[in-house]
Design a protein around this motif. Structure first.
Motif, PDB file in Angstrom:
ATOM      1  N   THR A 136       0.996   0.935 -23.474  1.00  0.00           N
ATOM      2  CA  THR A 136       1.349   2.350 -23.534  1.00  0.00           C
ATOM      3  C   THR A 136       1.797   2.850 -22.172  1.00  0.00           C
ATOM      4  O   THR A 136       2.796   3.582 -22.062  1.00  0.00           O
ATOM      5  N   ALA A 137       1.083   2.464 -21.118  1.00  0.00           N
ATOM      6  CA  ALA A 137       1.472   2.884 -19.773  1.00  0.00           C
ATOM      7  C   ALA A 137       2.879   2.400 -19.429  1.00  0.00           C
ATOM      8  O   ALA A 137       3.703   3.155 -18.893  1.00  0.00           O
ATOM      9  N   LEU A 138       3.184   1.148 -19.752  1.00  0.00           N
ATOM     10  CA  LEU A 138       4.530   0.628 -19.489  1.00  0.00           C
ATOM     11  C   LEU A 138       5.565   1.327 -20.357  1.00  0.00           C
ATOM     12  O   LEU A 138       6.710   1.543 -19.931  1.00  0.00           O
ATOM     13  N   GLY A 139       5.185   1.700 -21.577  1.00  0.00           N
ATOM     14  CA  GLY A 139       6.102   2.454 -22.423  1.00  0.00           C
ATOM     15  C   GLY A 139       6.449   3.799 -21.834  1.00  0.00           C
ATOM     16  O   GLY A 139       7.604   4.237 -21.865  1.00  0.00           O
ATOM     17  N   VAL A 164      11.021   7.186 -16.759  1.00  0.00           N
ATOM     18  CA  VAL A 164      11.141   7.818 -15.448  1.00  0.00           C
ATOM     19  C   VAL A 164      11.395   6.752 -14.395  1.00  0.00           C
ATOM     20  O   VAL A 164      10.867   5.643 -14.476  1.00  0.00           O
ATOM     21  N   GLU A 165      12.242   7.082 -13.436  1.00  0.00           N
ATOM     22  CA  GLU A 165      12.491   6.189 -12.307  1.00  0.00           C
ATOM     23  C   GLU A 165      11.661   6.668 -11.125  1.00  0.00           C
ATOM     24  O   GLU A 165      11.788   7.811 -10.689  1.00  0.00           O
ATOM     25  N   VAL A 204       7.465  14.732 -10.541  1.00  0.00           N
ATOM     26  CA  VAL A 204       7.153  14.196 -11.865  1.00  0.00           C
ATOM     27  C   VAL A 204       5.701  14.536 -12.202  1.00  0.00           C
ATOM     28  O   VAL A 204       4.805  14.336 -11.381  1.00  0.00           O
ATOM     29  N   VAL A 205       5.496  15.049 -13.422  1.00  0.00           N
ATOM     30  CA  VAL A 205       4.146  15.220 -13.959  1.00  0.00           C
ATOM     31  C   VAL A 205       4.013  14.296 -15.161  1.00  0.00           C
ATOM     32  O   VAL A 205       4.773  14.407 -16.130  1.00  0.00           O
ATOM     33  N   LEU A 206       3.068  13.369 -15.084  1.00  0.00           N
ATOM     34  CA  LEU A 206       2.798  12.428 -16.176  1.00  0.00           C
ATOM     35  C   LEU A 206       1.551  12.929 -16.901  1.00  0.00           C
ATOM     36  O   LEU A 206       0.426  12.691 -16.475  1.00  0.00           O
ATOM     37  N   ASP A 207       1.764  13.627 -18.014  1.00  0.00           N
ATOM     38  CA  ASP A 207       0.751  14.493 -18.606  1.00  0.00           C
ATOM     39  C   ASP A 207       0.218  13.951 -19.926  1.00  0.00           C
ATOM     40  O   ASP A 207       0.922  13.937 -20.930  1.00  0.00           O
ATOM     41  N   GLY A 208      -1.041  13.525 -19.916  1.00  0.00           N
ATOM     42  CA  GLY A 208      -1.698  13.122 -21.149  1.00  0.00           C
ATOM     43  C   GLY A 208      -2.831  14.040 -21.525  1.00  0.00           C
ATOM     44  O   GLY A 208      -3.653  13.700 -22.373  1.00  0.00           O
TER      45      GLY A 208
END
Length: 324
Positions: A131-134, A139-140, A213-217
């Protein structure tokens, strides 16, 4: 064998450790002596009676669990004898049965576990790792990126922090409480903050100004505060909202900032005949080579109810694992 059985939907206490008949591998299947079984937030929802993304209603009684690692100890018809005794890990899909001393699955789902990788870590990578790799496909990241991860002590968040740092980005991780924040700092975050501290956003501004970038879970108030830090041309990637709903919606934010809502289909972006397996292979390879190091919280199998309660109350770090 012993397993965790759910006889009625409801609270975590409905998960009962009891003796059941061992599963029998059918044609094309193997039986695994389970050394580690993954606990997923989706498991808690299914236990409570919520269907979620599962394609079919859960039939009771059931043995929950969709991620296992261990040693192949029995073969079904048509299975190459070379599988016997091998260390393997498998994501069972939406077929339950993982919270047990023995589990069966198709050989197409098996991956051999590298010798330098433990069973709990392999379980973490087969689900959480893929999931993390997905997510990272969207995003770059590089030296110019300033990445904010609101749930940085969780299973996915830990891996996102490591991956962003490996890419050269400045990484800001948020976690609930000083102990978790310290763990995020140890994973390489440039700034690790307790989101229960009302001044955390000001500390981010003092450290980095705006973020890219906000990586929001998580969603909820924490994510709303994170979005206020997002600079022009910044990206908000949403892959969950475990707090109190998604922080924003509509696909676009002001000032050319963009928002992407990532559902289960994101895992199929990899392409090829089997995109999920491709991500699983990549995740295991990243862990075996030491580039990603999954954090795990272990519970004995009979304490599955405690594990569910701990996960639901955010009292865990990394991936939650049951060990028979």
């Amino acid at each position: 064998m012993h397993a965790i059985v759910l006889h009625a939907f409801g609270p975590a206490e409905n998960l009962v450790h009891e003796k059941v008949a061992p599963p029998v591998p059918g044609p094309g299947q193997v039986r695994i002596a389970v050394a580690a079984a993954g606990v997923h937030l989706l498991d808690t929802a299914l236990r409570a009676g919520h269907q979620g993304p599962a394609p079919h209603p859960t039939v009771l009684p059931t043995i929950p669990g969709r991620e296992v690692a261990g040693v192949v100890e029995a073969l079904g018809d048509g299975v190459d004898g070379g599988w016997l005794g091998r260390r393997v890990v498998a994501h069972l899909g939406f077929v339950p049965g993982g919270y047990a001393e023995l589990a069966v699955t198709e050989i197409e789902r098996l991956h051999e576990v590298p010798e330098n990788l433990g069973f709990p870590e392999a379980v973490a990578m087969i689900g959480t790792g893929r999931t993390a790799l997905g997510i990272l496909q969207f995003v770059e990241l590089g030296p110019d990126a300033v990445v904010l991860v609101p749930a940085a002590a969780g299973g996915i968040g830990t891996l996102l922090v490591q991956a962003a740092k490996h890419a050269g980005a400045t990484v800001i991780g948020l976690a609930g409480g000083p102990e978790k924040a310290a763990r995020v700092r140890a994973e390489g975050a440039d700034l690790a903050l307790d989101y229960t501290d009302p001044g955390w956003a000001d500390r981010v501004r003092d450290h980095s100004g705006t973020v890219t970038v906000v990586l929001d879970g998580v969603g909820g108030e924490t994510a709303r505060e994170a979005l206020a830090l997002l600079g022009e041309d910044g990206r908000h990637l949403v892959f969950g909202w475990s707090a109190e709903g998604i922080a924003a919606g509509g696909g676009h934010l002001a000032d050319r900032r963009s928002e992407s809502l990532l559902g289960p289909a994101m895992l199929r972006r990899t392409g090829g005949p089997d995109p999920l397996r491709t991500l699983e292979l990549r995740a295991l390879a990243e862990a075996a080579q030491g580039r990603l190091r999954p954090a795990v919280t272990r519970f004995p199998l009979p304490e599955a109810a405690t594990a569910h309660h701990a996960l639901e109350t955010r009292a865990t770090i990394g991936k939650v694992i049951l060990e028979p």
